[in-house]
Structure formats: structure tokens, C-alpha cells
Design a protein around this motif. Structure first.
Motif, PDB file in Angstrom:
ATOM      1  N   ASN A  66      59.819   3.591  20.072  1.00 31.18           N
ATOM      2  CA  ASN A  66      59.965   2.484  21.024  1.00 31.18           C
ATOM      3  C   ASN A  66      60.911   2.826  22.161  1.00 31.18           C
ATOM      4  N   GLU A  67      62.051   3.447  21.855  1.00 29.20           N
ATOM      5  CA  GLU A  67      63.038   3.730  22.899  1.00 29.20           C
ATOM      6  C   GLU A  67      62.552   4.820  23.853  1.00 29.20           C
ATOM      7  N   ARG A  73      59.415   5.448  24.616  1.00 25.77           N
ATOM      8  CA  ARG A  73      58.349   4.849  25.422  1.00 25.77           C
ATOM      9  C   ARG A  73      58.924   3.863  26.445  1.00 25.77           C
ATOM     10  N   ASN A  74      59.859   3.025  26.026  1.00 23.80           N
ATOM     11  CA  ASN A  74      60.442   2.046  26.947  1.00 23.80           C
ATOM     12  C   ASN A  74      61.246   2.720  28.050  1.00 23.80           C
ATOM     13  N   THR A  75      61.990   3.762  27.690  1.00 18.74           N
ATOM     14  CA  THR A  75      62.790   4.477  28.693  1.00 18.74           C
ATOM     15  C   THR A  75      61.887   5.168  29.707  1.00 18.74           C
ATOM     16  N   GLN A  92      58.848   4.259  30.551  1.00 17.65           N
ATOM     17  CA  GLN A  92      58.208   3.249  31.388  1.00 17.65           C
ATOM     18  C   GLN A  92      59.157   2.639  32.404  1.00 17.65           C
ATOM     19  N   SER A  93      60.453   2.705  32.130  1.00 15.77           N
ATOM     20  CA  SER A  93      61.437   2.123  33.062  1.00 15.77           C
ATOM     21  C   SER A  93      61.746   3.031  34.239  1.00 15.77           C
TER      22      SER A  93
END
Length: 898
Positions: free
Chosen positions: A641-642, A644-646, A648-649
Motif C-alpha cells: 500500500n505505501e 503504491r500510494n507514494t 501515485q502521489s
């Protein structure tokens, strides 16, 4: 609490079942023979079982439209592999490989042990297989780098007397060699290895003819080898998981045979009577057979339609057996409450009017629940739900028609007072001159003369005379409420500690060599996790300092994650900039940047695989970050999750992160939401069905409440029992809903249908009518899945654990919690409005109620006839002194009183 009745649907359907029961009772032979012929015809589909087995792990146990599959497609198209320049960290799929882990309690680098490892490595390189009369050796199919098989660098780097070997990166022939994935259990001091406990060797193959056969031969080769007592060797191949799951797909068949025998034994014991006419041994046997025929018919039917058969489907017969036997007990219970002297047709009509309606409710809810499961993101769940829902439909049809005909045929035997085994006519009374043995073997046909029905079973009498009154006492209700609060607290606590995801080793049997490999891998090589690709998916001005700085800022955010080691990250761009600095090149304009790439790739050819150049433009490129300490499912979720989220940011460029492992980690993105969606939607459907078919809305809400309560309990306590939330347990949570409705709907329907006047009496009446059949159904299902607890396969054991919880909690709700809750917020009584008239001149005052009931000093009782004295008056617990005007005194005595 008054409620409106909603029997506009239930009433006409009940009438239809009454007519169907009469029809089956009139022509039972046809309804007996036709299902047997249909089963024989459809069962032929099982011939194609092997042809339609589909246990591809990725296809069945990962989300159908997982984002990582899309990411893999992009990587595959953008960065095609090069057979002459192999790189394991750049693989977009797992690839073809074999691997060995050598481990010891001491130092693996000791001279004698290391020499043994070298010798085995040489033997593996010489291993060959025969394919179409052609010998194919490892060297013919191995993955190559610079024209040679990809080596295991640890064997080249390590000297027999290792001195100053740095870790995790060691310089070898002017190149950095990462040892973190090949040396395990390392103790180091200031970056220098002191000793190590494990070595891992990889053997990568190209996708060529013979590769599959070589990988299949590899475990057989090792199984014949003997090693020194100090050295433990575990192994694995890229085919191992798939081979293991395919090997155990049909493991449930012998287990089902044992389960079937146990179910028959339990059913026979439950339905055995001392009365030689009322004995229902053959009826119970045929009830279990009906469930078996439904599995045979449904599986054969779907295999004719070429529906894939997945290992999860092997759990379905155990479930169907439980459902079928449960419905059988309900029908037998209602049959026993009909009058034995009535014609068989009438008895069947009365049985179907109540029992068929009850099992229709549960079947509808079960089938719809499983069909909703077809919306799942997992094909294994879809296959299980399709097979199971179809089996439930066949089970329902066969219970109504086939088992109904068995009841009718058995009813004809009982009507003519024939022996259950020999079918000889028997006397109802024992002749005086006959011994006791004669009465035990050759007499039967007794019944309750007062009710006209069969005599009560001892357990049914227990529910009516002891358990029901005990449960409705005020202090018992308080204890039940406290028990429920404790249950709910434990369930919520467990739910908060529920872990997600399926462990890949759980797809293998306990005694498989795969388990040993996974354990060693976890023990010695969990320090360094996946080497993850970070892909820039679009054109980007790498030569622009400002843009480059923004991209570096995004990469720095990734490097700063707690589970990422920045020092082990690999970036072609950083190497290129260092190359330019050494050559004193200026790369700050596009032309210079693009022109010097070719000379850079000559020096570092592996980086050519990381840059996609088309028509002079860099369309995409990739970097690599090394993760650390990904040792359990929680860390996998955090990493996934981290990262992928990082990515995408990042505002500088569109980034995606990918590793072949992510294909399996996609389940974490959908497992919780998918479970909540399936459970929520199914519960809503159950509520609608309950409102339509249970003629009271408040009781329908209680059924829905019990669904939520049992699902919460099963979720919480399965976490405390060590079961994760994965695609397998998600299936069974849907099952949980169906069984919960089965239990609570039976009791609620009996409660609403009761003619008793008070809620406590109606609860007792409902428990008397269906408490024992529900208990029988739950017990038979537990017996049905009990054998799975001894299985070597994790999937079967998980099924047992959750089904056991479902049965225990569902049973507790149906005979403990729901009955008590129904007395607290009761539904309105079904009795008609009563007309009361006061008889003048009577002392003390007596109130007549429709010439059937009386009230005396606020006590209500019912009398059998209209005579005033010298007659027995039925009450619950009172002896009435009846005074008439202008007549002598008379006593009316209640026979129920002691």
C-alpha cells in the motif's frame, strides 16, 4: 408488541405446497423413480472431471482485474526480456527456476560443508531429461548471461577460507554482487560476515521445450540424494505450488466417503425408534442418499457445461450433505406431528404445508447468497459459489420430490402397520402368552391417542417440558443477555485482530517438501524482501535539471519509507550521471543526453533493459528499490500500500510500482471490501426474502439481526483461531449467512405460526416443534465437516474451522439467543380476537370466551366441551373450583397438575 402480518406471499405458496404434498402422496413411485433416472444421466458428467480441472493459482486465487496484472502487462510490453542478457530482478513474471536452501546449526561456510554444496551444484548442472528420445541437459535450457548459464555468484565469491566478505553487497570482479538473497542467517560485524547458517542457490531456465520436464525431474533427483547429518536441504521449483494444488484437488473424495458414512450413521441413530412400525431407519438413509444424489447431479450437470472444477469446489459436497440432512430432519419432524390415522395423502399435504415452506425460505436465501458470490473478484470463489448454489437447487428439488416420495411410501407402510424391515403386518398389542422378546421384535404401531400423532421423542419432550420453560424464566433471560454481551465482546476483539491474505505455502499439503522450503525461506531469508520496480510510464525530460530534481524528490520519498534500504536501490539514471561525470560530459540538453546513452549501455549492458527508447525518445524507464524485513502478511500489506500510494502521489511523472509478487498481493486491495460487499448485499437480499415469506416483519428483522451477529462472531473467533481473511474464508463467510438464515428462519417461522397466546408459550412451542430438528441439522453438519479437521490440506482445515464456528454460533442463536430476544420484543399473536360475555348470577364471576375458554379469578383455561361439571378442564397449572348458579357444586380438575 403488535406487528402487521405479511402473509400475502407465504399463504398462497403454502397452499401450493399443500397440493403438491397431496400429489406426491398419491403417486409416490413416479417421484421416487424419476430423480434416480435423472441422477444417473447427469452423473455421467463426472467422467469429464479431470478434463475441466483448473487450479492455476494466479488465475483462481488472485483478483480477476487486479491492478498489478495491468502493471505487469505494461512492463512486459515496454521492457521485453532478452534471452542473451538474463536478469532475475527484471523478470515481469516468476519465470522458470529451481532453488535449493542449504542450512546448518553452525557455520555453512565451513570447508567440508561448502565442498558438499559445490559437489551437489555440479551434479545439478549435469542433470538431464529425456524428451521425445532426446537428451536435454541443464546447459541446453539454462538462462544465459553473456553466452553462459547464469551462475550462482555466492559460489564464485566465497573462498573456502573466507576473509573479509562484506554483506549484503560484496565486490567481485569490479562488480557489486548482492548476497542478501543467497546468504541467510548471517551474523556480521561492521559489514563483514562472521558466519552464516544458510546458502540459497538458484537455477534459472529459459522457456524452452524440456524446461518443464527438467523442473519435474529436479525434486525427484534430490529425493534420492543423501546428505551429511549436519546439512539440511530444502528445495522448490516454479512448478511446485501448481503441482501440489493439483495433486490434492481430489483429496476430498475419500474424506467425503467417510463423512457420508458418518452422516448416515448419525441420521439412522437420530431416526431410530423402538416401535417396529414407526422406526424410520430407511427414511433417514434415503434422506442422506437424496443429498448425495443432488451432488452427483449438479456436479455432472456443470461438468457437461464445461464449468471449471477448482480445488475449493471439493468443499461443496460436505456443505450440501449438511443442508440436505437438515431439511430431512425438518420434514420428518413435521410428518411426525400429523395424525397417523389420516390418509397418507392428507398427512403429506399437512407436512408440505409447513415443512416445504420452511425449507423453501432457507433454500432461497442460500441460493441467492451463493449467486451473489459470483460477483467476487476471485475465480475460485465464483466456481465454488456456482457449484454450491446449483447443488442446493438440486438438493431442494430432490428433498421435495424424491425424499417426499420416500415419506409417502413409508407412510403407506405405517398405515398398514407393517414391520420397518420385513414389511410383515404386525399387531399393535402384545398377546398375553407372548414373551418380552416378541414385543420388542414383532409388535408396533403405537401412537399418542390424545393427539392422534406419533409419540413425542424424548429430546422433543425435553425442549417442551424442561428447556423451553427454563429459557423463558426472567433470571435465565438476564444470563442469556450477559452471555450474548460476552460473545459480542470476544467477536469484536477478534475482528480487530483479523489478518488478511492467503499464505502461498497453505496451498500445499502439510507433508509436502514445499512447506519445508517456505519455512527455511522465512527463517533465513526474510531480512531482504522483494526488489521492486519503479516505472516512469511516460516520456520524461531526464536531461532537464529541474525535472530531474522533481523526479529525484519522488524517489527520495520512496527511499525514506521505513522498509526500504536506499543504499541498495539501483537507478540507471544515477549510474548514467556518474558515468557522465567521470567522462566530463554535459547531459543537460536533450541531444547530448540521448547521444551518450549508447556508450553508457556498452559499459553497463544490463541497464539497456531498463530504458525503452522508440524513435529517439525515452518512452519509459525503470528503477529498483530494495525492501527490508517483509516477514509477514502485515508487512506485505504495508509495503504494498505505501509503495503504491507514494508512487501515485508523485507529481513529477506518472509512476507505477511492480514486482511479480504483487500479483498475489492484489488480494489485499479487494478482500475486505469484497467481503463486506458480499455479506452486506446478501444480508439485504435475505431481509427481503424473510419479509416476503415469514409472515411477520419484526421476526424478519430478527433473522437479519442474527445474520449480522453470527457473521461478526465467526469473523472474530476465526481470527482468534488463527484463520486469515482470504479468498477461501471469504467463501465460507457467505456460507455462514445461508446457515444462519437456516437456523433462525426455522425457529422464527415456527414462532410466528404458533397458536399459543403468550410469547413465552410461543417460544416453548417453537422450540418443541423445531428445536430438535435444528439441533439434529447442526450436529449432522458438524459431523459432516469433522473429518476435514484431520486433513493434510490447509484449505480443507480452514473450511472445517469456519464451518464449525458457523454451526456452533448459528445453533446458539437459534435455540438460545433468538428465542430470548423474541420474548423481549415479541411479534403479535396469531390468535383470533376473542368475544367475551359475562354470565349473570354466577358467584364468583365466570367469563365465557367463545364457549371454549373461561376465566376464573384472572386465570384462563380451555375446556374440551360446553358441559359445566363432572368434566375435565384443561389448564396449565391450576385446579379450578367451579361454582354454578342453581346447581350443586362441582369440581373441574386439571390433569396437567401434579
Amino acid at each position: 408488541m403488535a406487528c402487521y402480518r405479511t402473509d400475502c406471499v407465504e399463504k398462497p405458496i403454502s397452499k401450493l405446497f399443500e397440493k403438491l404434498g397431496h400429489l406426491i402422496g398419491s403417486y409416490p413411485v413416479w417421484f421416487f423413480v424419476i430423480p434416480l433416472i435423472v441422477s444417473a444421466a447427469l452423473g455421467g458428467g463426472l467422467y469429464f472431471l479431470k478434463d475441466y480441472e483448473d487450479n492455476d493459482i494466479e488465475n483462481q486465487f488472485t483478483p480477476i482485474n487486479g491492478p498489478s496484472k495491468q502493471a505487469r502487462h505494461f512492463v512486459k510490453e515496454t521492457f521485453p526480456s532478452n534471452d542473451s542478457l538474463f536478469s532475475s530482478q527484471r523478470l515481469y513474471a516468476e519465470g522458470n527456476y529451481a532453488v535449493m536452501i542449504f542450512s546448518v546449526e553452525g557455520d555453512i561456510l565451513a570447508d567440508a560443508l561448502f565442498e558438499e554444496i559445490r559437489e551437489l551444484d555440479e551434479q545439478v548442472h549435469n542433470l538431464s531429461v529425456d524428451v521425445n528420445q532426446t537428451q536435454i541437459s541443464f546447459k541446453d535450457i539454462c538462462a544465459k548471461e553473456n553466452g553462459k548459464c547464469v551462475p550462482n555468484p555466492i559460489l564464485d565469491v566465497i573462498d573456502n577460507k573466507t576473509i573479509n566478505l562484506s554483506f549484503p553487497v560484496n565486490k567481485w570482479k569490479e562488480k557489486d554482487v548482492f548476497l542478501g538473497s543467497t546468504l541467510g542467517g548471517v551474523e556480521e560485524k561492521e559489514g563483514v560476515i562472521q558466519h552464516a547458517r544458510a546458502i540459497r542457490l538458484f537455477y534459472f531456465l529459459q522457456d524452452k521445450p524440456g524446461a518443464c520436464q527438467w523442473l519435474q525431474q529436479f525434486p525427484k533427483f534430490l529425493s534420492k540424494k543423501t546428505f551429511s547429518t549436519q546439512l539440511k536441504v530444502s528445495h522448490f521449483t516454479s512448478l511446485s505450488r501448481q503441482e501440489e494444488i493439483e495433486k490434492h484437488t481430489t483429496d476430498g473424495i475419500p474424506l467425503f466417503s467417510i463423512t457420508y458414512s458418518l452422516a448416515i450413521s448419525f441420521s439412522v441413530l437420530s431416526c431410530m425408534r423402538l416401535d417396529n412400525v414407526r422406526n424410520k431407519i430407511w427414511v433417514s438413509f434415503m434422506g442422506v442418499l437424496s443429498a448425495g444424489l443432488s451432488v452427483l447431479s449438479s456436479f455432472g450437470f456443470l461438468l457437461y457445461l464445461q464449468v471449471p472444477f477448482v480445488i475449493t469446489v471439493a468443499n461443496s459436497p460436505f456443505l450440501i450433505l449438511g443442508i440436505g440432512v437438515d431439511d430431512m430432519f425438518i420434514m420428518i419432524s413435521n410428518w411426525q406431528q400429523t395424525k397417523v390415522r389420516d390418509p397418507v395423502e392428507k398427512r403429506m399435504a399437512e407436512t408440505f404445508k409447513e415443512a416445504a415452506m420452511s425449507i423453501t425460505i432457507t433454500t432461497l436465501t442460500d441460493v441467492l447468497g451463493f449467486y451473489i458470490g459470483l460477483m467476487s473478484e476471485f475465480r475460485s470463489v465464483q466456481a465454488f459459489c456456482l457449484y454450491t448454489s446449483t447443488s442446493i437447487i438440486f438438493c431442494y428439488i430432490y428433498n421435495i420430490l424424491f425424499f417426499g416420495s420416500v415419506l409417502a411410501l413409508n407412510g403407506r407402510r405405517e398405515q398398514s402397520n407393517r414391520h420397518w424391515l420385513t414389511c410383515c403386518k404386525l399387531p399393535t398389542q402384545t398377546p398375553k402368552e407372548k414373551p418380552l422378546a416378541y414385543r420388542l421384535c414383532c409388535v408396533g404401531g403405537d401412537y399418542d391417542k390424545e393427539t392422534g400423532a406419533e409419540k413425542q421423542q424424548p429430546i422433543a419432550h425435553f425442549f417442551k417440558s424442561y428447556y423451553g420453560p427454563f429459557l423463558t424464566k426472567p433470571w435465565t433471560k438476564v444470563c442469556v443477555m450477559l452471555l450474548y454481551v460476552g460473545y459480542l465482546a470476544g467477536a469484536i476483539y477478534g475482528s480487530l485482530h483479523l489478518e488478511q491474505g492467503i499464505n502461498m505455502k497453505d496451498l500445499a499439503a502439510d507433508d509436502s517438501y514445499v512447506i519445508s522450503y517456505y519455512d527455511d525461506d522465512q527463517k533465513f531469508f526474510s531480512r531482504y524482501g522483494p526488489n521492486v520496480m519503479v516505472v516512469v510510464t511516460e516520456e520524461f525530460p531526464y536531461w532537464n535539471k529541474t525535472s530531474r530534481s522533481e523526479l529525484n524528490h519522488c524517489m527520495k520519498k520512496l527511499h525514506n519509507l521505513t522498509f526500504v534500504n536506499q543504499n541498495l536501490s539501483v537507478s540507471w539514471l544515477d549510474f548514467y550521471l556518474q558515468f557522465a561525470q567521470n567522462k566530463r560530459l554535459n547531459l543537460d540538453n536533450e541531444n547530448a543526453f540521448m547521444e551518450n546513452l549508447s556508450s553508457f549501455f556498452l559499459l553497463y549492458p544490463e541497464f539497456k533493459l531498463d530504458v525503452n527508447i522508440t524513435q529517439g525518445k525515452i518512452n519509459a524507464s525503470r528503477f529498483f528499490v530494495q525492501t527490508l524485513d517483509i516477514s509477514n502478511a502485515s508487512m506485505e500489506i504495508k509495503m504494498f500500500n505505501e509503495l503504491r500510494n507514494t508512487a501515485q502521489s508523485c507529481s513529477a511523472a506518472k509512476l507505477l510500482v511492480f514486482h511479480p509478487l504483487f500479483i498475489y498481493l492484489d488480494q489485499y486491495s479487494v478482500i475486505v471490501t469484497g467481503t463486506i460487499q458480499n455479506v452486506g448485499f446478501t444480508t439485504a437480499v435475505m431481509l427481503v426474502i424473510s419479509l416476503l415469506l415469514i409472515p411477520n416483519p419484526i421476526c424478519s428483522l430478527w433473522v437479519t439481526f442474527s445474520i449480522g451477529s453470527v457473521v461478526t462472531g465467526v469473523t472474530g473467533f476465526m481470527a482468534l483461531w488463527g484463520v486469515n481473511l482470504d479468498s477461501i474464508s471469504m467463501i465460507i463467510l457467505v456460507v455462514c449467512i445461508g446457515f444462519t438464515v437456516d437456523f433462525s428462519a426455522h425457529i422464527s417461522y415456527a414462532f410466528v405460526s404458533s397458536k399459543k397466546s403468550t410469547v413465552n408459550e410461543r417460544v416453548v412451542d417453537a422450540l418443541f416443534s423445531l428445536g430438535y430438528p435444528v439441533l439434529q441439522g447442526a450436529t449432522s453438519t458438524i459431523i459432516g465437516v469433522l473429518i476435514l479437521a484431520a486433513s493434510k490440506n490447509h484449505i480443507f482445515r480452514t473450511f472445517f474451522k469456519i464451518m464449525f464456528l458457523v454451526m456452533v454460533f448459528g445453533l446458539a442463536h437459534s435455540i438460545i439467543f433468538i428465542p430470548v430476544f423474541l420474548t423481549l420484543l415479541p411479534c403479535s399473536s396469531t390468535k383470533a380476537k376473542k368475544k367475551t360475555t359475562t354470565l349473570p348470577g354466577v358467584i364468583p364471576k365466570i367469563i365465557m370466551i367463545e364457549n371454549k375458554s373461561m376465566a376464573y379469578d384472572n386465570y384462563a383455561f380451555t375446556k374440551d366441551n360446553s358441559h359445566m361439571c363432572g368434566e375435565t378442564v384443561k389448564t396449565q397449572s391450576t385446579e379450578i373450583y367451579f361454582i354454578q348458579n342453581k346447581m350443586p357444586l362441582g369440581w373441574c380438575h386439571d390433569p396437567d397438575c401434579p
